[in-house]
Design a protein around this motif. Structure first.
Motif, PDB file in Angstrom:
ATOM      1  N   LEU A 143      -2.581   4.828 -11.905  1.00  0.00           N
ATOM      2  CA  LEU A 143      -2.507   3.699 -10.984  1.00  0.00           C
ATOM      3  C   LEU A 143      -3.908   3.245 -10.639  1.00  0.00           C
ATOM      4  CD1 LEU A 143      -0.779   1.933  -8.957  1.00  0.00           C
ATOM      5  CD2 LEU A 143      -1.199   3.761  -7.285  1.00  0.00           C
ATOM      6  N   THR A 144      -4.133   1.950 -10.650  1.00  0.00           N
ATOM      7  CA  THR A 144      -5.399   1.385 -10.190  1.00  0.00           C
ATOM      8  C   THR A 144      -5.108   0.290  -9.167  1.00  0.00           C
ATOM      9  OG1 THR A 144      -5.445  -0.193 -12.047  1.00  0.00           O
ATOM     10  CG2 THR A 144      -6.636   1.890 -12.330  1.00  0.00           C
ATOM     11  N   VAL A 161      -3.520  -6.736  -2.054  1.00  0.00           N
ATOM     12  CA  VAL A 161      -3.894  -5.690  -3.005  1.00  0.00           C
ATOM     13  C   VAL A 161      -3.190  -5.940  -4.337  1.00  0.00           C
ATOM     14  CG1 VAL A 161      -3.907  -3.209  -3.456  1.00  0.00           C
ATOM     15  CG2 VAL A 161      -4.104  -4.049  -1.101  1.00  0.00           C
ATOM     16  N   ASP A 162      -3.967  -5.935  -5.422  1.00  0.00           N
ATOM     17  CA  ASP A 162      -3.389  -5.975  -6.763  1.00  0.00           C
ATOM     18  C   ASP A 162      -3.285  -4.553  -7.291  1.00  0.00           C
ATOM     19  OD1 ASP A 162      -3.173  -8.692  -6.747  1.00  0.00           O
ATOM     20  OD2 ASP A 162      -4.863  -9.076  -8.077  1.00  0.00           O
ATOM     21  N   TYR A 163      -2.209  -4.260  -8.009  1.00  0.00           N
ATOM     22  CA  TYR A 163      -2.026  -2.932  -8.582  1.00  0.00           C
ATOM     23  C   TYR A 163      -1.678  -3.035 -10.060  1.00  0.00           C
ATOM     24  CZ  TYR A 163       3.042  -3.725  -8.376  1.00  0.00           C
ATOM     25  OH  TYR A 163       4.305  -4.243  -8.552  1.00  0.00           O
ATOM     26  N   GLN A 164      -2.013  -1.970 -10.770  1.00  0.00           N
ATOM     27  CA  GLN A 164      -1.646  -1.858 -12.178  1.00  0.00           C
ATOM     28  C   GLN A 164      -1.306  -0.407 -12.461  1.00  0.00           C
ATOM     29  OE1 GLN A 164      -4.392  -3.650 -14.915  1.00  0.00           O
ATOM     30  NE2 GLN A 164      -3.420  -2.778 -16.726  1.00  0.00           N
ATOM     31  N   VAL A 233      -7.442   1.389   1.370  1.00  0.00           N
ATOM     32  CA  VAL A 233      -6.081   1.201   0.877  1.00  0.00           C
ATOM     33  C   VAL A 233      -5.744   2.391  -0.002  1.00  0.00           C
ATOM     34  CG1 VAL A 233      -4.557  -0.203  -0.561  1.00  0.00           C
ATOM     35  CG2 VAL A 233      -6.216  -1.314   0.953  1.00  0.00           C
ATOM     36  N   VAL A 234      -4.618   3.028   0.283  1.00  0.00           N
ATOM     37  CA  VAL A 234      -4.118   4.141  -0.527  1.00  0.00           C
ATOM     38  C   VAL A 234      -2.795   3.716  -1.140  1.00  0.00           C
ATOM     39  CG1 VAL A 234      -3.403   6.554  -0.573  1.00  0.00           C
ATOM     40  CG2 VAL A 234      -5.214   5.825   1.001  1.00  0.00           C
ATOM     41  N   GLY A 235      -2.680   3.848  -2.451  1.00  0.00           N
ATOM     42  CA  GLY A 235      -1.430   3.559  -3.138  1.00  0.00           C
ATOM     43  C   GLY A 235      -0.936   4.796  -3.857  1.00  0.00           C
ATOM     44  N   TYR A 236       0.392   4.992  -3.868  1.00  0.00           N
ATOM     45  CA  TYR A 236       0.911   6.141  -4.606  1.00  0.00           C
ATOM     46  C   TYR A 236       2.333   5.880  -5.089  1.00  0.00           C
ATOM     47  CZ  TYR A 236       2.127   7.556   0.280  1.00  0.00           C
ATOM     48  OH  TYR A 236       2.537   7.603   1.600  1.00  0.00           O
ATOM     49  N   VAL A 237       2.576   6.329  -6.311  1.00  0.00           N
ATOM     50  CA  VAL A 237       3.866   6.140  -6.967  1.00  0.00           C
ATOM     51  C   VAL A 237       4.715   7.379  -6.705  1.00  0.00           C
ATOM     52  CG1 VAL A 237       5.041   5.741  -9.161  1.00  0.00           C
ATOM     53  CG2 VAL A 237       2.778   4.726  -8.752  1.00  0.00           C
ATOM     54  N   ALA A 244       8.923  13.350  -5.228  1.00  0.00           N
ATOM     55  CA  ALA A 244       7.701  13.798  -5.897  1.00  0.00           C
ATOM     56  C   ALA A 244       6.780  12.608  -6.169  1.00  0.00           C
ATOM     57  CB  ALA A 244       8.047  14.496  -7.204  1.00  0.00           C
ATOM     58  N   ILE A 245       5.495  12.798  -5.902  1.00  0.00           N
ATOM     59  CA  ILE A 245       4.492  11.744  -6.114  1.00  0.00           C
ATOM     60  C   ILE A 245       3.825  11.996  -7.461  1.00  0.00           C
ATOM     61  CG2 ILE A 245       2.355  10.745  -5.239  1.00  0.00           C
ATOM     62  CD1 ILE A 245       3.336  11.569  -2.411  1.00  0.00           C
ATOM     63  N   VAL A 246       3.788  10.960  -8.312  1.00  0.00           N
ATOM     64  CA  VAL A 246       3.360  11.137  -9.704  1.00  0.00           C
ATOM     65  C   VAL A 246       2.101  10.355 -10.050  1.00  0.00           C
ATOM     66  CG1 VAL A 246       5.664  11.726 -10.503  1.00  0.00           C
ATOM     67  CG2 VAL A 246       4.964   9.318 -10.450  1.00  0.00           C
ATOM     68  N   GLY A 247       1.556   9.617  -9.126  1.00  0.00           N
ATOM     69  CA  GLY A 247       0.321   8.878  -9.377  1.00  0.00           C
ATOM     70  C   GLY A 247      -0.225   8.343  -8.076  1.00  0.00           C
ATOM     71  N   ALA A 248      -1.558   8.225  -7.987  1.00  0.00           N
ATOM     72  CA  ALA A 248      -2.165   7.765  -6.737  1.00  0.00           C
ATOM     73  C   ALA A 248      -3.555   7.215  -7.001  1.00  0.00           C
ATOM     74  CB  ALA A 248      -2.239   8.907  -5.718  1.00  0.00           C
ATOM     75  N   ALA A 249      -4.006   6.367  -6.083  1.00  0.00           N
ATOM     76  CA  ALA A 249      -5.349   5.792  -6.146  1.00  0.00           C
ATOM     77  C   ALA A 249      -5.718   5.306  -4.752  1.00  0.00           C
ATOM     78  CB  ALA A 249      -5.408   4.634  -7.138  1.00  0.00           C
ATOM     79  N   ALA A 250      -7.007   5.103  -4.531  1.00  0.00           N
ATOM     80  CA  ALA A 250      -7.476   4.590  -3.247  1.00  0.00           C
ATOM     81  C   ALA A 250      -8.715   3.749  -3.461  1.00  0.00           C
ATOM     82  CB  ALA A 250      -7.770   5.721  -2.267  1.00  0.00           C
ATOM     83  N   ILE A 251      -8.911   2.788  -2.571  1.00  0.00           N
ATOM     84  CA  ILE A 251     -10.094   1.932  -2.624  1.00  0.00           C
ATOM     85  C   ILE A 251     -10.454   1.510  -1.197  1.00  0.00           C
ATOM     86  CG2 ILE A 251      -8.690  -0.159  -3.000  1.00  0.00           C
ATOM     87  CD1 ILE A 251     -10.999  -1.200  -4.769  1.00  0.00           C
ATOM     88  N   ASP A 252     -11.733   1.472  -0.900  1.00  0.00           N
ATOM     89  CA  ASP A 252     -12.157   1.027   0.431  1.00  0.00           C
ATOM     90  C   ASP A 252     -11.997  -0.474   0.560  1.00  0.00           C
ATOM     91  OD1 ASP A 252     -12.801   3.545   1.267  1.00  0.00           O
ATOM     92  OD2 ASP A 252     -14.945   3.382   0.881  1.00  0.00           O
ATOM     93  N   VAL A 253     -11.680  -0.917   1.751  1.00  0.00           N
ATOM     94  CA  VAL A 253     -11.516  -2.343   2.028  1.00  0.00           C
ATOM     95  C   VAL A 253     -12.873  -3.011   2.224  1.00  0.00           C
ATOM     96  CG1 VAL A 253     -10.561  -4.015   3.684  1.00  0.00           C
ATOM     97  CG2 VAL A 253      -9.247  -1.993   3.057  1.00  0.00           C
TER      98      VAL A 253
END
Length: 258
Positions: A143-144, A161-164, A233-237, A244-253
């Motif tokens: 995840l990005t 927030v855009d995600y991929q 911003v924290v994102g997680y799949v 169960a969490i299978v992917g994650a990413a974070a980025i500062d605002v």
């Protein structure tokens, strides 16, 4: 509009020391999403929040993909002190975990790592063990994230927030949170009456959506008093079933906000 009776005396505090910027999206290695359910009305919670602060701070310094989120639940609000960060949606999230774990009850402070392990949030040893184990696993769903617009602190509270991602499992959801560091609250009533609570990683906005496409855009309504320089911003799949969490990413605002 925020109810003044819920604010107490809350303010941002200057950071204790500059921390490295965060833009973390583990490609294939392990990661740890550390969710804690807490409340300003709970006298057992401040020590656990210190643990959460240490977890996030150490991860930044070491460049580790460890993401901390403090969800303030609302079932303490009628017991002397209404927590202005509390939200019924966060209580509902904790209830969903209780069903998944088969425990059937709620408590604070509760820490959950990668949606599969839960324990008392002030247990440093248990937290360290769970995080170390999570970091040895393999992220199956990369995840990005990128912040396209951040208007927090300007009045309209919009963060876009855009995600991929790739290879999301069936019945997957994408959780996206805005967390804020460097907050102080002077608590006037309840179990923590007379204390000034220092809190980091407070969830200020949160949303979940079904993940049926590999890319997209999420818009969050952040509070108008959000300080983008102290927010990430924290994102997680996450599996919608077993959690169960299978992917994650974070980025500062902050980069976008400046």
């Amino acid at each position: 509009m925020t109810d003044p009776s819920r604010t107490g005396s809350n303010r941002a505090r200057p950071p204790d020391s500059p921390l490295p910027a965060r833009d973390v999206a583990p490609a294939s290695g392990g990661f740890a999403v550390v969710e804690m359910f807490t409340s300003q009305g709970c006298s057992s919670c401040p020590p656990a929040e210190e643990v959460l602060t240490e977890i996030e701070r150490d991860a930044r310094k070491q460049g580790q993909p460890v993401f901390a989120l403090g969800f303030h639940v609302d079932y303490w609000d009628d017991l002397g002190w209404p927590d202005r960060f509390a939200d019924g949606a966060y209580t509902a999230r904790q209830q969903a975990y209780a069903r998944a774990f088969g425990s059937g009850h709620l408590y604070t402070p509760q820490m959950v790592v990668n949606g599969t392990v839960e324990f008392v949030g002030s247990d440093r040893r248990r937290a360290a063990t769970a995080i170390a184990s999570a970091l040895t696993a393999v992220a199956t769903t990369p995840l990005t994230l990128s912040v396209e617009d951040a208007a927090g602190g300007t009045g309209d509270g919009r963060v876009v927030v855009d995600y991929q991602t790739a290879r999301p499992p069936e019945r997957a959801v994408l959780n996206v949170a805005i967390v804020e560091r460097g907050l102080e609250s002077e608590v006037a009533r309840g179990e923590n009456a007379g204390r000034t609570l220092r809190q980091d990683n407070v969830v200020r906005a949160f949303t979940s959506l079904g993940l049926d496409t590999g890319r997209g855009r999420v818009e969050l309504e952040a509070p108008a008093d959000l300080d983008p320089r102290q927010a990430s911003v924290v994102g997680y799949v996450q599996h919608d079933g077993d959690k169960a969490i299978v992917g994650a990413a974070a980025i500062d605002v902050s980069a976008e906000a400046e």
